[in-house]
Every structure is written in C-alpha cells, then in structure tokens.
Scaffold this active site. Sequence first.
Site, PDB file in Angstrom:
ATOM      1  N   SER A  28       0.843  -1.201   0.000  1.00  0.00           N
ATOM      2  CA  SER A  28       0.000   0.000   0.000  1.00  0.00           C
ATOM      3  C   SER A  28       0.879   1.253   0.000  1.00  0.00           C
ATOM      4  O   SER A  28       1.736   1.375  -0.877  1.00  0.00           O
ATOM      5  CB  SER A  28      -0.927  -0.044   1.218  1.00  0.00           C
ATOM      6  OG  SER A  28      -2.019   0.828   1.052  1.00  0.00           O
ATOM      7  N   ARG A  45     -12.972   6.134   8.814  1.00  0.00           N
ATOM      8  CA  ARG A  45     -12.290   4.854   8.985  1.00  0.00           C
ATOM      9  C   ARG A  45     -13.188   3.689   8.555  1.00  0.00           C
ATOM     10  O   ARG A  45     -12.710   2.692   8.027  1.00  0.00           O
ATOM     11  CB  ARG A  45     -11.858   4.690  10.444  1.00  0.00           C
ATOM     12  CG  ARG A  45     -10.975   3.471  10.690  1.00  0.00           C
ATOM     13  CD  ARG A  45      -9.693   3.543   9.912  1.00  0.00           C
ATOM     14  NE  ARG A  45      -8.769   2.452  10.229  1.00  0.00           N
ATOM     15  CZ  ARG A  45      -7.631   2.243   9.587  1.00  0.00           C
ATOM     16  NH1 ARG A  45      -7.270   3.044   8.603  1.00  0.00           N
ATOM     17  NH2 ARG A  45      -6.857   1.250   9.910  1.00  0.00           N
ATOM     18  N   HIS A  65      -7.787  -5.695  -0.099  1.00  0.00           N
ATOM     19  CA  HIS A  65      -6.560  -4.929   0.105  1.00  0.00           C
ATOM     20  C   HIS A  65      -5.793  -5.403   1.342  1.00  0.00           C
ATOM     21  O   HIS A  65      -4.557  -5.411   1.355  1.00  0.00           O
ATOM     22  CB  HIS A  65      -6.915  -3.447   0.245  1.00  0.00           C
ATOM     23  CG  HIS A  65      -5.722  -2.549   0.361  1.00  0.00           C
ATOM     24  ND1 HIS A  65      -4.831  -2.377  -0.661  1.00  0.00           N
ATOM     25  CD2 HIS A  65      -5.269  -1.782   1.390  1.00  0.00           C
ATOM     26  CE1 HIS A  65      -3.867  -1.529  -0.273  1.00  0.00           C
ATOM     27  NE2 HIS A  65      -4.117  -1.166   0.966  1.00  0.00           N
ATOM     28  N   ASP A  66      -6.521  -5.780   2.362  1.00  0.00           N
ATOM     29  CA  ASP A  66      -5.909  -6.271   3.609  1.00  0.00           C
ATOM     30  C   ASP A  66      -4.996  -7.474   3.411  1.00  0.00           C
ATOM     31  O   ASP A  66      -4.217  -7.809   4.311  1.00  0.00           O
ATOM     32  CB  ASP A  66      -7.008  -6.693   4.593  1.00  0.00           C
ATOM     33  CG  ASP A  66      -7.356  -5.574   5.578  1.00  0.00           C
ATOM     34  OD1 ASP A  66      -6.678  -4.529   5.546  1.00  0.00           O
ATOM     35  OD2 ASP A  66      -8.288  -5.762   6.375  1.00  0.00           O
ATOM     36  N   ASP A 122      -8.519  -6.986  -4.311  1.00  0.00           N
ATOM     37  CA  ASP A 122      -8.161  -5.652  -3.825  1.00  0.00           C
ATOM     38  C   ASP A 122      -8.949  -4.598  -4.588  1.00  0.00           C
ATOM     39  O   ASP A 122      -8.711  -4.374  -5.772  1.00  0.00           O
ATOM     40  CB  ASP A 122      -6.649  -5.433  -3.998  1.00  0.00           C
ATOM     41  CG  ASP A 122      -6.153  -4.141  -3.352  1.00  0.00           C
ATOM     42  OD1 ASP A 122      -6.981  -3.280  -3.000  1.00  0.00           O
ATOM     43  OD2 ASP A 122      -4.921  -4.001  -3.195  1.00  0.00           O
TER      44      ASP A 122
END
Lengths: 370, 370
Positions: B146, B218, B347-348, B312
């Site tokens: 990232s 968030r 994405h994690d 992602d």
Amino acid sequence: MKISTHKAHFSEPFYLESGRILSEFDLAYETYGELNEDHSNAVVVCHALTGSHHAAGRYENDSKAGWWDGLIGDGKAIDTTKFFVICVNILGSSFGSTSPLSIEPSTGKEYRLRFPVLVISDVVKAQMKLFDRLGIKQAHAVVGGSLGGMQALCFAIEFPNFAKNIIMMATTYATKPWAIAFNKIAIEGIVRDPGFKNGNYDKEEISKNGLMGMALGRMAGHISFLSPASMDAKFGRAYVETDGTYELLGRYQVDRYMEYNGYGFPKRFDPLSYLYIAKMMNNFDCTRHYDTLKNALSLIKANVFMLSFSGDILFPPTLMKEMYEAFCDIGKKGNAEYECIDSDYGHDAFLVEIDKIEMQVKKALEWKKI
Amino acid sequence: MKISTHKAHFSEPFYLESGRILSEFDLAYETYGELNEDHSNAVVVCHALTGSHHAAGRYENDSKAGWWDGLIGDGKAIDTTKFFVICVNILGSSFGSTSPLSIEPSTGKEYRLRFPVLVISDVVKAQMKLFDRLGIKQAHAVVGGSLGGMQALCFAIEFPNFAKNIIMMATTYATKPWAIAFNKIAIEGIVRDPGFKNGNYDKEEISKNGLMGMALGRMAGHISFLSPASMDAKFGRAYVETDGTYELLGRYQVDRYMEYNGYGFPKRFDPLSYLYIAKMMNNFDCTRHYDTLKNALSLIKANVFMLSFSGDILFPPTLMKEMYEAFCDIGKKGNAEYECIDSDYGHDAFLVEIDKIEMQVKKALEWKKI
C-alpha cells in the site's frame, strides 16, 4: 405527456410484517398516460432509496425533470401513449407518503423514532391497496432499479398474479454485507450526529445545513454508485481550485464531486426517512420465508427480465446472474432473461445510461413468452 | 530475534518538495537482526498509512506483535538471521518521527496545521539520510504494501543505486480518484468535525472518544480494505444483538465489525497525522516528474517484484499489471515480475495472507537476475 400527482388516503389499519400496525396511511403517487378500458396497460415504476414518485416529466417552472424522464414519456421506451405509468412514493419516504415525520393518530404528534420498521414487503403491499382502489388487478409490468428492483421482485414473489412482466436493474435478491457496510456509514453518521437529537431534530434547522454525518454517509454512497473505472474516466487525477479552507489538502476533481454530492443531499432528504429506508434495504432478502432462492423464485409467474451493469460495485452482476441460473435450474429458463450491460457508470448506470437500457426495456415490455 | 528501537535526530535543514524546510527532524525506527560486515544485508521495510516502525516482534508485556510479524523474524520469509531489517516511522506519522504534533523550533509550539505538506519523495529522502548515517549505501531490498509499496517504488525511481530489489504489494504507481474518494470521507470527517477545532484540538480529549467524523472515515476505509466476496465469506447476512441504541436499526455482523474498527481507531491515531498522510497518498504519482509511466520506470535499476491481490478494490490488480506491461515495453522484462495472488481478503491481504505471500517474498529476496 401529462403528469397527474395524487395523494391517496387509506383509513383501514395496515398490518406490517413487524407486527406493528399503521392505523391509517397516505401514498403520494404520479401517473402518466391513460388507463385503457380493460385496465390492462398499467406499468408500475418503483423508485430507489432516495427517489420519489416524480419519475418523469417536468413540473411548471422546474428545471429538472423526474428521475427516469429519459425512459418514460410519449414515444419513449416506457411509452406513455401506450401505457398507463404509475409511480408510488414508498411508505417511509417523506415526499408525501406516510413517513416518520407524519402525525401518529393516537398521539397527535409526529412519529419520529416511534415509526414502525418497514420491509420491502410492506411497501409493496401498501402499493397493492392503491392499485386495487384504482381497479388495476394486473399490471403489464413492474419496473425498477436498485431498491426499486427489490420491490419488483417482491411483487413477483408475493403477488404472483399481479405483474405479467417484471424488469429488475442493478439490484439483488438479498442485500449482502458489502451494501450493508456502505449503509452503515450513513446510518452511524445520522444517529451519532449531535444534531440528530435522538430523532427529535428541528426540521427547519436540518434543512439549512443538514447533518454532517449524513453528508459523510452520502459521500460513501456516491463511491458505491460509481466504480474505479468510472471515476478514472470522469475525474482522473485532475486538480481544481481549493475553496480556501485547509489549503494544505489540495483538491481534486473527485473531491469536489464528493463535496457537491455529499453536502447538498442532507439539506433535501430527511434523515429519519433515510434511516428507515436504509434499514429496509439492509433487511431485504427475498428468500427469507422460503428457505432457498430457488424456492422463492419458483413462486413467480411473471416473465423476469434482469439487467445488470458491468461496473456496478454495489450490486455486482454476479447477483442477478445467480438468480438467472436459479431460474434455469427450476425449469423457468423460458420466462427469465439476464443481460449484463457494459457500462462505466457503475451502479448509477440504471439512471444514467438510458440509451443503453431503453432497447432492453422496450423488448421486455413486448415480451410475449407467457 | 531482538527488537532495537531508536530515535535519530537530524539537525540539518531538510528541504521538502513543497519548497518548505524542516529546520530539524526526528525519525523513529526499529531494527531486527544484525548488519553484516560489508553492510550488504539491509532490508528496508516501509509501513502503510496507519502503520508504524514496529513491524515485528513483541514488546515486553505487549499482547500484540508488530504489524508484519508473520513475515519478519528468525527463519521467516524476511529472515532476521540473514538480514538486517529496518523499518522507519515515516515523517508526518506521530509514532515518534517528526509530525504535526512536534514542536516547531522557530515558535516553540506544536506545528499543528502549520506543518508542511509532505510527499512520498520527502519521506523516502528522509529515510535515505538515516541509512547514510547507518552506513548503508545499498539495501538488499525495499519491501512494502500500500503506502509502503509507493515508498518502495519511489526509492527505486529516485535513488536507483540504493535498492537491489524492491517488492511492492497491493499498491499503485499513482493514486487514482477511487482511492482519493475513500480518503475524502476521512478528510472531511476530520476537518469538519467541531472537535477538530481547526487543528487545535485537545490531545487528551481526542484520545478519549476520538472524532466522530474520523470514525466514519475509517469505516469507509474498512470497506476499501475488504471486497464484496470477502465480506460475504466473513459476515454473510448474520445478525448479532443490538447494543440497545436504535433497536429499530437491527445489527448485522458487518455492522458490528464497522463499529469496532471505526470507533476504536480515532482514539489511537492522531487526526492531523492522518490528514497529512492521506494527502501524501492522494498526491502520489510516480510519473509526475517524468511525463509518462514508461519514462519513470526506465530510471529503475532494481529488480521489481509486484504482488497484487485479486480482491483488492482499493488498488485493483490492473494497476500493477499496467506497470508490468510498461516494464516489458521498455525492455526490462528480465528485471520485473508480476503476480496476482488469489485472495478473498481484498486490500488487507498483504497484512493477513502471510502464508500466500511468504514464498513470493522469499523468492524475490533471492532473486539473482541482475
């Protein structure tokens, strides 16, 4: 094309799926075109989360036409010279139908958070009361996108003799956690905003600035309505002038788009309505009384036309493809059609890409398979 | 494996891309393993937006290990018995390096919104000052996911003799409007929150409850870290008990996940740091000084290993695939490798799917092509 705007009052108690009762309710609705003699030319149009019954045409002195004006009108795909088109503001939405801001007869005060939870089945059943009153026993078609598509599916499953055809776009048979997560931002944004005051906000005040949390939620919504590809095409990495606050942050075109759409919305849409309708969307699962998707779909007698859009990240095409495959598996291939339209507009495509969907809608309305 | 935590102070003026100067700055960093005699075994690990220099190992009495502990350690993929691993808290981040909360020497007060805008090139250049001081002229590799991957790429383009290998994961060559839109929600959430007070919030107060707007931002972030498929697998439509407020809303597992991740974060992460680093991410475009992507990539001497993850949605695989194709087009196929790992974690994945990436990382670290 003439727009007729109406409000119907229903004074009989209306029993909701939650076990609560509305002792009376109103439905605001619009019609376009004329109902024919044998009442066989009705096309029901269902609106999405933030839509209204004003689906087509332009009010006097209004610069903006109804939300599906490109599709509905004289000579258009939903041809008002042939069809009697009717669009009902759903229960819970505050554009004229009974909503959390309506007066609760037993208390003489606005419902606010005492308003009962609604599900899609409720808003569909309420519409059926109206159609019954208008002498419409059967609709030629029920058409809708997103939450409107959920309503169309619900009509087909729960009132199998009502619609001859349903056209569902950019929607799903059950709301998945991905969409629930997007709704969560708006829901938290609303209920945790100090200005929400546990649902007892001042309406005047709200319409001036809107709740900040609701604006943030709407920005998240606007992400879900687009897609990586549509944003690339629309904005790229282009800059714009900052508005003077927080110069350090700079400002991209996409930032401006988010500001415009985020901050404008809470001034014109009631937060309690948003809460109730988001909840309604979250809870939608057409299989919930029928064990499996196939069981639910096997109740349908209508022709089902499903349109998805390649870039829709809110309700990805896989969802309606899954439905189509279920139709095939239960021997209803002849009554189901699925198409995925290539579009860079993401979820918004059903509202925007009129030129790509009008042929499909025309075709579906002329379907003679049954 | 021994953790060594340090802080380095630099008292020379540091010239930033914005034209501003930091008259002095600190960098907090951690190292694992031993630097060998010829200083050739350094592996630089770069952290993501909300990460820190604590990449691996466990502090005494701490239940949680560093953020890439699965990958870094004795005998692990980034083997600390072989490599001297170093992870630097980036400028702007408030875990020990100079940030908006640091004292501005000329005023004796915290910078707050007077802190200069930083770009990835700045944070990379600052790290180079540290490596120089440590006698590391060349790194065996620079690795990051990232925002960390953006740093790795920036090292490779702007300091072509520094890294022999770079490993980029779940990242991009330029931040696209889609990611900027997600950041927008957090940015607006922070700056429009009354508690932000134009950057002059009380730190104590912030760490108690956090800014509501930052929590909403968030939550949007956590949507972008997952994907429709990963949410289906993780949560489905499962319900949980409500927490008593707003019963009408019900509560899905995914709602609880959003609450947990949204509301916990602003208590432990400084909003000004978040603003500056989000801005840094938004502004990242490795091509900005070089006209085209190919021109930028042609400056690279390192082997470049690119790992993307199928689900992602924040930095879709297409972005690094595009980079790989550009490498091939400019005759650098032999020094570039691209792989897309199938993962439901979105994405994690670069933080979570250690078992799927460790072989790739090992392979990349042993690469002998150059």
